[in-house]
Design an enzyme around this catalytic site. Structure first.
Site, PDB file in Angstrom:
ATOM      1  N   MET A 195       0.814  -1.212   0.000  1.00 56.50           N
ATOM      2  CA  MET A 195       0.000   0.000   0.000  1.00 56.50           C
ATOM      3  C   MET A 195       0.854   1.271   0.000  1.00 56.50           C
ATOM      4  SD  MET A 195      -2.985  -1.147   2.686  1.00 56.50           S
ATOM      5  CE  MET A 195      -3.962   0.337   2.430  1.00 56.50           C
ATOM      6  N   HIS A 196       0.194   2.383  -0.236  1.00 58.52           N
ATOM      7  CA  HIS A 196       0.712   3.748  -0.026  1.00 58.52           C
ATOM      8  C   HIS A 196       1.763   4.217  -1.030  1.00 58.52           C
ATOM      9  CE1 HIS A 196      -1.233   3.030   3.797  1.00 58.52           C
ATOM     10  NE2 HIS A 196      -0.306   2.180   4.176  1.00 58.52           N
ATOM     11  N   ASP A 231      -2.687  -4.868   0.416  1.00 59.39           N
ATOM     12  CA  ASP A 231      -2.213  -6.183   0.847  1.00 59.39           C
ATOM     13  C   ASP A 231      -2.863  -6.678   2.131  1.00 59.39           C
ATOM     14  OD1 ASP A 231      -0.897  -4.300   2.412  1.00 59.39           O
ATOM     15  OD2 ASP A 231       1.120  -4.986   1.916  1.00 59.39           O
TER      16      ASP A 231
END
Length: 489
Positions: free
Chosen positions: A78-79, A237
């Site tokens: 992520m991110h 995830d």
């Protein structure tokens, strides 16, 4: 029919092939490099992700009936900030979730814009790993790159775009960008304005189980699969891992021991931790979840074993550990700074309590216990909100260790349910693909039929009491060291 789950991790992409009954047919893993161009920075080349995903897909499908492939979906780190120009070319290397360069930007968002406003807009506050602070960093430090941005994407969504031609994202992954209104499941106009970007630069939002399109003709030809193969949005995830472990519905819990570590609590209703120590995100099942995330979990053990001890035989090292709950050595697992609950990119890993009789096994044990204690920190925040958890699923590379699972069960005083497959995000991605293709009516339906618990580690009351005393000591180490961490910069 056959369904593909793509788990785009930090060190490798893991691809999983599942049939309609949930049976795993094949698993393939392909590694790619991670770059640290400056201390505390972490980057990857999105082209590496794509090349290794395609190579992995060809290997994954080598022995199956290609005509039976119906859908592909994702779980992904992520991110990460992926920015494309008007030709859809990657402008600069992706800035990853564990990158710590954005402290100034986070201070600006949390202190000048204000935590209350940021939380009102997004249900979260700024953390160094989130995407919005990275956008502000690029705007300030690389204005020529910022001016070229046509599309802003997340890692797994770049792969979905390369396969389908659609600029897409899903609600769970978008939740970690700090540009997303989690409660209303849409982009936050206020946050986009703060970041200086337009909504048309953002990807189209889908629920995790929704179809974004079909594979491009050239992709179908290269993989020898039908052009009708559907591409489903997928999930971040941790949300994908939660699907893969059956952590859906109100009050279900999952602990992930991957590169990062998370404690994930599923909820049917939207809710925010008033201290913002836990993330409030949309879940892949159409509802919501709270999550505590530590930046270094199984990666702590990998670092200790590979770089310090110099061994790949993790089991042999753990076999020497005999006395749980009696270790006088403590380890703060902050190799990449820390997110939940401290939100401090300056935090550093620390051993404390060694004496002349400290053994190698003591220090190995301290690493495993330090990760468990740090997960307990986030669990304590959840308890303070009135959330009562009695049991949890577990997944990730660290979950393959019987000793580590026992430590976690007793440090957190939770029953730990072991499931038949520990393939977390990859399996969750394949399950989302199956839901998107109509094999299952809902994510909850898929989880009920596919996920099976095969063992439960029960906490030992005597060991729980010992760890309660150890945790009380562990809790004192970080606040004591914090002023030193800040001074060491």
């Amino acid at each position: 029919m056959l369904y593909i789950g793509v788990d785009l991790g930090t060190s490798a992409v893991k691809l999983l092939l599942m049939d309609g009954d949930g049976k795993i047919q094949n698993i393939v893993s392909k590694e790619y490099p991670l770059y640290f161009p400056h201390p505390g920075w972490s980057e990857q080349n999105p082209e590496d992700w794509y090349e290794q995903t395609m190579a992995g897909l060809k290997e994954l499908l080598s022995d199956c009936d290609h005509s039976q492939v119906a859908g592909i979906s994702f779980g992904g780190q992520m991110h990460g900030l992926v920015i494309l120009d008007k030709e859809d070319q990657v402008i600069r290397p992706a800035i990853l979730w564990n990158d710590g360069r954005t402290q100034e930007e986070c201070d600006y968002l949390n202190n000048e814009i204000g935590r209350d406003k940021i939380s009102e807009y997004t249900a979260n506050i700024a953390f160094a790993g989130f995407t919005a602070p990275k956008l502000l960093w690029v705007k300030k430090n690389e204005p020529e790159n910022f001016a070229r941005i046509e599309k802003i994407m997340l890692p797994k969504d770049y792969i979905a775009y390369r396969l389908s031609g659609v600029h897409c994202t899903d609600v769970s992954d978008a939740s970690g960008m700090l540009t997303f209104d989690v409660k209303n499941r849409c982009w936050s106009k206020e946050m986009l304005d703060i970041c200086g970007v337009r909504e048309e630069q953002m990807a189209q939002i889908f629920e995790s189980y929704e179809v974004v399109g079909t594979v491009l003709p050239e992709i179908a030809a290269e993989l020898a699969i039908p052009q009708t193969v559907k591409v489903i949005a997928g999930a971040g995830d941790n949300a994908a891992a939660a699907v893969g472990t059956g952590t859906v519905g109100d009050g279900a819990c999952n602990i992930s021991l991957g590169t990062s570590g998370t404690i994930f609590i599923s909820s049917e209703k939207f809710g925010v931790d008033k201290y913002n120590a836990l993330h409030a995100f949309a879940h892949a099942d159409g509802h919501y979840h709270l999550m505590g995330c530590m930046l270094s979990a199984a990666s702590c053990n990998k670092w200790w074993m590979d770089e310090i001890i110099g061994t790949k035989d993790y089991a042999a090292e753990q076999a020497q550990i005999e006395k749980l709950g009696e270790n006088h050595v403590y380890f703060l697992p902050y190799l990449m700074g820390e997110r939940s609950p401290h939100n401090n990119p300056n935090a550093r890993a620390t051993f404390i309590g060694m004496t002349m009789d400290t053994t190698r096994a003591d220090m190995t044990q301290a690493v495993l216990e330090g990760v468990a204690f740090a997960l307990r920190d986030s669990l304590e925040v959840a308890k303070s909100l009135g959330i009562q958890i009695e049991r949890t699923k577990i997944c990730g590379g660290g979950a393959k260790s019987p000793l580590w699972k026992k430590i976690i069960a007793n440090v957190l005083n939770l029953k730990v349910d072991v499931i038949e497959s520990e393939e977390g995000p990859g399996l969750g991605g394949a399950m989302l693909a199956a839901v998107g293709c109509g094999e299952y009516a809902s994510v909850a339906d898929a989880a009920a039929k596919i996920v099976r618990v095969i063992d439960t580690i029960e906490p030992d009351p005597e060991l729980v009491a010992k760890y309660e005393a150890r945790y009380a000591q562990f809790k004192q180490v970080y606040p004591t060291c914090k002023p030193l961490f800040d001074a060491l910069l």
